[in-house]
Design a protein around this motif. Structure first.
Motif, PDB file in Angstrom:
ATOM      1  N   PHE A   1      -9.373  -4.682  -7.944  1.00 10.29           N
ATOM      2  CA  PHE A   1     -10.186  -3.830  -7.075  1.00 10.29           C
ATOM      3  C   PHE A   1     -10.432  -4.517  -5.730  1.00 10.29           C
ATOM      4  CE2 PHE A   1     -14.283  -2.331  -5.440  1.00 10.29           C
ATOM      5  CZ  PHE A   1     -13.991  -0.980  -5.347  1.00 10.29           C
ATOM      6  N   TYR A   2     -10.768  -5.805  -5.816  1.00  8.29           N
ATOM      7  CA  TYR A   2     -11.016  -6.588  -4.604  1.00  8.29           C
ATOM      8  C   TYR A   2      -9.797  -6.569  -3.692  1.00  8.29           C
ATOM      9  CZ  TYR A   2     -11.704 -10.736  -1.728  1.00  8.29           C
ATOM     10  OH  TYR A   2     -11.806 -11.608  -0.669  1.00  8.29           O
ATOM     11  N   LYS A   3      -8.620  -6.755  -4.323  1.00  7.06           N
ATOM     12  CA  LYS A   3      -7.383  -6.784  -3.546  1.00  7.06           C
ATOM     13  C   LYS A   3      -7.036  -5.427  -2.952  1.00  7.06           C
ATOM     14  CE  LYS A   3      -5.263 -10.802  -3.490  1.00  7.06           C
ATOM     15  NZ  LYS A   3      -4.663 -11.335  -2.258  1.00  7.06           N
ATOM     16  N   SER A   4      -7.528  -4.355  -3.567  1.00  7.21           N
ATOM     17  CA  SER A   4      -7.152  -3.046  -3.038  1.00  7.21           C
ATOM     18  C   SER A   4      -8.219  -2.409  -2.164  1.00  7.21           C
ATOM     19  CB  SER A   4      -6.755  -2.098  -4.181  1.00  7.21           C
ATOM     20  OG  SER A   4      -7.683  -2.149  -5.219  1.00  7.21           O
ATOM     21  N   THR A   5      -9.316  -3.148  -1.893  1.00  7.93           N
ATOM     22  CA  THR A   5     -10.342  -2.573  -1.007  1.00  7.93           C
ATOM     23  C   THR A   5      -9.820  -2.197   0.388  1.00  7.93           C
ATOM     24  OG1 THR A   5     -11.143  -4.831  -0.930  1.00  7.93           O
ATOM     25  CG2 THR A   5     -12.624  -3.199  -1.884  1.00  7.93           C
ATOM     26  N   PRO A   6      -8.947  -3.007   1.023  1.00  5.11           N
ATOM     27  CA  PRO A   6      -8.484  -2.608   2.360  1.00  5.11           C
ATOM     28  C   PRO A   6      -7.913  -1.195   2.388  1.00  5.11           C
ATOM     29  CG  PRO A   6      -7.755  -4.833   1.893  1.00  5.11           C
ATOM     30  CD  PRO A   6      -8.406  -4.319   0.649  1.00  5.11           C
TER      31      PRO A   6
ATOM     32  N   LEU B   1      -8.426   1.204   0.205  1.00  8.29           N
ATOM     33  CA  LEU B   1      -9.455   2.184  -0.150  1.00  8.29           C
ATOM     34  C   LEU B   1     -10.367   2.472   1.027  1.00  8.29           C
ATOM     35  CD1 LEU B   1     -10.261   0.937  -3.753  1.00  8.29           C
ATOM     36  CD2 LEU B   1      -9.375   3.191  -3.152  1.00  8.29           C
ATOM     37  N   ASN B   2     -10.546   1.464   1.903  1.00 12.53           N
ATOM     38  CA  ASN B   2     -11.387   1.660   3.076  1.00 12.53           C
ATOM     39  C   ASN B   2     -10.701   2.471   4.158  1.00 12.53           C
ATOM     40  OD1 ASN B   2     -13.585   0.379   2.066  1.00 12.53           O
ATOM     41  ND2 ASN B   2     -12.991  -1.644   2.869  1.00 12.53           N
ATOM     42  N   SER B   3      -9.363   2.366   4.219  1.00 10.69           N
ATOM     43  CA  SER B   3      -8.682   3.022   5.325  1.00 10.69           C
ATOM     44  C   SER B   3      -8.169   4.413   4.952  1.00 10.69           C
ATOM     45  CB  SER B   3      -7.518   2.157   5.822  1.00 10.69           C
ATOM     46  OG  SER B   3      -6.447   2.249   4.926  1.00 10.69           O
ATOM     47  N   THR B   4      -7.955   4.664   3.663  1.00 11.82           N
ATOM     48  CA  THR B   4      -7.459   5.978   3.252  1.00 11.82           C
ATOM     49  C   THR B   4      -8.377   6.514   2.169  1.00 11.82           C
ATOM     50  OG1 THR B   4      -5.271   4.974   3.476  1.00 11.82           O
ATOM     51  CG2 THR B   4      -5.330   7.201   2.606  1.00 11.82           C
ATOM     52  N   SER B   5      -8.583   7.833   2.172  1.00  9.19           N
ATOM     53  CA  SER B   5      -9.469   8.379   1.150  1.00  9.19           C
ATOM     54  C   SER B   5      -8.749   8.391  -0.196  1.00  9.19           C
ATOM     55  CB  SER B   5      -9.886   9.807   1.516  1.00  9.19           C
ATOM     56  OG  SER B   5      -8.792  10.681   1.344  1.00  9.19           O
ATOM     57  N   LEU B   6      -9.537   8.306  -1.250  1.00 11.61           N
ATOM     58  CA  LEU B   6      -8.967   8.269  -2.592  1.00 11.61           C
ATOM     59  C   LEU B   6      -8.133   9.526  -2.851  1.00 11.61           C
ATOM     60  CD1 LEU B   6      -8.934   6.568  -5.177  1.00 11.61           C
ATOM     61  CD2 LEU B   6     -10.853   7.919  -5.998  1.00 11.61           C
ATOM     62  N   TYR B   7      -8.635  10.648  -2.332  1.00  9.98           N
ATOM     63  CA  TYR B   7      -7.936  11.918  -2.521  1.00  9.98           C
ATOM     64  C   TYR B   7      -6.545  11.856  -1.902  1.00  9.98           C
ATOM     65  CZ  TYR B   7      -6.888  16.872  -2.539  1.00  9.98           C
ATOM     66  OH  TYR B   7      -6.272  18.084  -2.751  1.00  9.98           O
ATOM     67  N   ASN B   8      -6.487  11.319  -0.682  1.00  9.07           N
ATOM     68  CA  ASN B   8      -5.196  11.193  -0.004  1.00  9.07           C
ATOM     69  C   ASN B   8      -4.254  10.258  -0.743  1.00  9.07           C
ATOM     70  OD1 ASN B   8      -4.770  12.860   2.104  1.00  9.07           O
ATOM     71  ND2 ASN B   8      -5.859  11.598   3.608  1.00  9.07           N
ATOM     72  N   LEU B   9      -4.811   9.157  -1.230  1.00 13.17           N
ATOM     73  CA  LEU B   9      -3.980   8.199  -1.953  1.00 13.17           C
ATOM     74  C   LEU B   9      -3.349   8.846  -3.179  1.00 13.17           C
ATOM     75  CD1 LEU B   9      -6.059   4.884  -1.971  1.00 13.17           C
ATOM     76  CD2 LEU B   9      -3.869   5.270  -0.874  1.00 13.17           C
ATOM     77  N   LEU B  10      -4.153   9.648  -3.882  1.00  7.62           N
ATOM     78  CA  LEU B  10      -3.680  10.200  -5.150  1.00  7.62           C
ATOM     79  C   LEU B  10      -2.837  11.453  -4.973  1.00  7.62           C
ATOM     80  CD1 LEU B  10      -6.818   9.785  -7.461  1.00  7.62           C
ATOM     81  CD2 LEU B  10      -4.824   8.328  -7.289  1.00  7.62           C
TER      82      LEU B  10
ATOM     83  N   SER C   1      -1.977  -4.326  -0.298  1.00 12.99           N
ATOM     84  CA  SER C   1      -3.186  -3.680  -0.792  1.00 12.99           C
ATOM     85  C   SER C   1      -2.838  -2.384  -1.527  1.00 12.99           C
ATOM     86  CB  SER C   1      -4.118  -3.414   0.381  1.00 12.99           C
ATOM     87  OG  SER C   1      -5.314  -2.887  -0.079  1.00 12.99           O
ATOM     88  N   ALA C   2      -1.868  -1.640  -0.966  1.00  8.46           N
ATOM     89  CA  ALA C   2      -1.463  -0.383  -1.596  1.00  8.46           C
ATOM     90  C   ALA C   2      -0.866  -0.644  -2.977  1.00  8.46           C
ATOM     91  CB  ALA C   2      -0.449   0.349  -0.720  1.00  8.46           C
ATOM     92  N   LEU C   3      -0.039  -1.689  -3.077  1.00  7.55           N
ATOM     93  CA  LEU C   3       0.579  -1.985  -4.372  1.00  7.55           C
ATOM     94  C   LEU C   3      -0.460  -2.473  -5.374  1.00  7.55           C
ATOM     95  CD1 LEU C   3       3.963  -3.591  -3.345  1.00  7.55           C
ATOM     96  CD2 LEU C   3       3.490  -1.273  -4.103  1.00  7.55           C
ATOM     97  N   MET C   4      -1.449  -3.234  -4.867  1.00  9.36           N
ATOM     98  CA  MET C   4      -2.521  -3.672  -5.755  1.00  9.36           C
ATOM     99  C   MET C   4      -3.312  -2.473  -6.250  1.00  9.36           C
ATOM    100  SD  MET C   4      -2.691  -6.812  -6.522  1.00  9.36           S
ATOM    101  CE  MET C   4      -1.990  -8.368  -6.065  1.00  9.36           C
ATOM    102  N   PHE C   5      -3.448  -1.463  -5.371  1.00 10.26           N
ATOM    103  CA  PHE C   5      -4.138  -0.247  -5.785  1.00 10.26           C
ATOM    104  C   PHE C   5      -3.349   0.445  -6.908  1.00 10.26           C
ATOM    105  CE2 PHE C   5      -4.550   4.385  -5.437  1.00 10.26           C
ATOM    106  CZ  PHE C   5      -5.891   4.510  -5.779  1.00 10.26           C
TER     107      PHE C   5
END
Lengths: 297, 279
Positions: free
Chosen positions: A35-40, A42-51, A265-269
């Motif tokens: 989670f820590y690694k993927s915060t960047p 998560l901060n720059s893109t909304s969760l909805y957009n990511l998914l 960060s994206a891959l960690m997410f």
């Protein structure tokens, strides 16, 4: 002298307790670390957009995981659809019908199957399943395919999860009291009716737990799927389309992720996503299986 | 009517049992028939020479040795961590106490976490600790992955040691630590099986070492050097467009198959002997 022994015992007790607690907390540590690694991201893109966005352009910092999530779902669903009936029938046969000698001969073979490394399943998939789909199966349905497809991934995964489903379901069946079977048989039911109406009904939640575990195994499998799925960042529309499941995405792009901003960060997410889903599935089914075991003790 | 349904399902059951139990032979047969032709002594006795991946000479000794280093290292490290945990939940914590249950549950969950997630987490640790891709980073990651296997398998055999045996030691005035030693001695065959199982799993896993162990053409001489592994070497060679290199991947697959099958069969025999000696 006695005091030293007691002191030693107490000291070891504390050390082992600390080690135990520390090691259980790996579960939490993995979650927190990812989670820590993927915060960047998560901060720059909304969760909805990511998914739910399909736009995957790492250079433009557009990270939409939708195609990968759908790819994972396709492959997993195909694997379960193939594996479930076959392994249920096998489990019923081995536990209710087969002679003990057959069971002792077949079960070790199935267990050996679970010891085969994923990369060898991948090699086998490339050698057998992919050409089979390309030359024999697909021409009946579509005009062209390379064979590297969600179907190939599903078939390879199905074989990988056979041992898991079979061993858990057999264990669940073994936990059904023999008296229940005898009662049913003495009322004049055939063996199949007993299986259908008594054994299967009694072990329903255990079977659900086994399937959920199998889903989570299929969900996270990387190398074998990566080798046969084609790895195209698209949403598959048929069995013969290529896909790019999440684990394969992580594995394939680690080399270059350090050079592009936000990529790591994206891959960690992606890893976090896998972790959370699989954690929930695992926890759920393990708790069900624990309950079953406890109920019978 | 009832009879017909029963017979149909019986046939289906036998069919699926045959299909599932023959997949093992299918896979092993395919890999052997494809790879045995390219398998030669050079493959197992030489490291890659310059231009190995464009079809020049050499072998995969680097991957074989690298795999063994990582697997042995992480199994030893894993044992060092999992034995105390198993002892704690079986001897120190009272049987089925909450902590023991939580421990078992969390190891069952950790067991299900895919190796790619361990790989990513291992990579995060590696960056955090300032390591680069190396034998050490690979060993740490694989250790994390196999501890759940070790704990679950050893716990299973320690649990079946009769409770009376522990009570006898207590009655003679032994401490819990001394009891643990007796119980462990009783479980040695089972512990060996557990070690073999985790060894087999560790040597075959590719996803977990992908980002942490690195890959190299030479044999590592210290812990901070990168190490090649067999699964990765198969994986990389297979993606080569050159036929000869691909064939080497199949030959490497034969080697890995033999190693894994031998380990698993020995483990099976070991555990069979264990149940024979059970009181």
């Amino acid at each position: 002298m006695k005091n030293i022994r007691l002191l030693k015992d107490r000291l070891i007790s504390k050390t082992f307790l600390a080690l135990t607690i520390l090691s259980i907390s790996t579960v939490i540590l993995i979650g927190v670390g990812l989670f820590y690694k993927s915060t960047p991201i998560l901060n720059s893109t909304s969760l909805y957009n990511l998914l739910f966005s399909s736009e995957w352009k790492p250079f433009k910092e557009a990270f939409g995981f939708y195609p990968f999530i759908v790819g994972t779902l396709w492959v997993t669903a195909i694997a379960i659809i193939i594996a479930l009936p076959l392994s249920m029938l096998t489990a019923i046969y081995l536990s209710e019908y087969a002679h003990i000698r057959v069971r002792k001969l077949v079960l070790p073979l199935i267990e050996l199957l679970s010891g085969i490394p994923p990369v060898l399943y991948g090699v086998w998939g490339v050698l057998v399943i992919v050409p089979l789909i390309q030359d024999k199966i697909a021409p009946h349905f579509v005009e062209f395919t390379t064979g590297y497809s969600v179907l190939a991934g599903g078939i390879v995964l199905a074989i990988m999860i056979f041992p898991l489903i079979i061993s858990i379901v057999i264990e669940v069946f073994d936990n059904v009291p023999q008296d229940l079977r005898n009662a049913s048989l003495s009322l004049g039911a055939t063996q199949w009716q007993t299986v259908k109406k008594v054994v299967l009904r009694k072990s329903f939640d255990g079977i659900v737990a086994a399937v959920v575990l199998a889903i989570s195994r299929a969900f996270g499998e990387t190398i074998a799927v990566l080798m046969v799925c084609g790895n195209l960042a698209q949403v598959p529309h048929s069995l013969f389309d290529s896909a790019y499941p999440l684990p394969a995405l992580i594995a394939n792009n680690y080399g270059e992720m350090m050079s592009i901003p936000m990529y790591d960060s994206a891959l960690m997410f992606a890893a976090l996503l896998l972790f959370v889903i699989i954690f929930l599935f695992n926890a759920l089914s393990r708790i069900i299986l624990y309950r079953i075991e406890k109920r019978n003790n | 009517m009832r009879k017909i349904e029963e017979n149909i399902f019986k046939v289906l059951m036998i069919l699926s049992t045959i299909i599932i139990s023959s997949t093992l032979f299918m896979i092993v047969y395919t890999i052997f028939s494809k790879g045995i032709g390219s398998l030669n002594w050079d493959m197992v006795s030489k490291i890659p020479e310059g231009g190995f991946y464009i079809g020049k000479g050499g072998g995969i000794l680097n991957a074989i040795v690298g795999s063994i280093y990582i697997t042995v290292g992480s199994t030893l490290l894993g044992l060092l961590i999992s034995l105390p945990i198993v002892i704690y939940i079986n001897v120190y914590a009272k049987r089925n106490a909450t902590l023991a249950t939580i421990t078992r549950l969390s190891y069952d969950i950790l067991f299900g976490i895919p190796s790619i997630v361990y790989g990513a987490f291992g990579f995060a640790i590696m960056v955090y600790m300032g390591l680069k891709t190396s034998l050490l980073a690979g060993i740490i990651t694989v250790t994390l992955m196999i501890i759940p296997i070790l704990v679950r398998a050893i716990d299973e055999v320690v649990r079946v040691v009769p409770e009376d045996m522990g009570n006898a030691v207590f009655a003679l005035g032994g401490t819990r630590y001394e009891t643990a030693k007796i119980i462990l001695r009783q479980s040695i065959p089972g512990i060996i099986t557990a070690i073999l199982l985790s060894f087999g799993r560790a040597i075959g896993d590719a996803a977990c070492v992908l980002f942490t162990a690195g890959f190299t053409d030479s044999i590592p001489t210290s812990l901070d050097q990168p190490a090649a592994t067999l699964p990765l070497s198969i994986f990389f060679q297979l993606s080569s467009p050159i036929k000869e290199v691909q064939n080497r991947a199949y030959a490497a697959a034969v080697i890995l198959t033999i190693i894994v099958l031998v380990i698993n069969i020995v483990a099976k025999i070991a555990s069979k002997n264990l149940s024979k000696n059970k009181i």
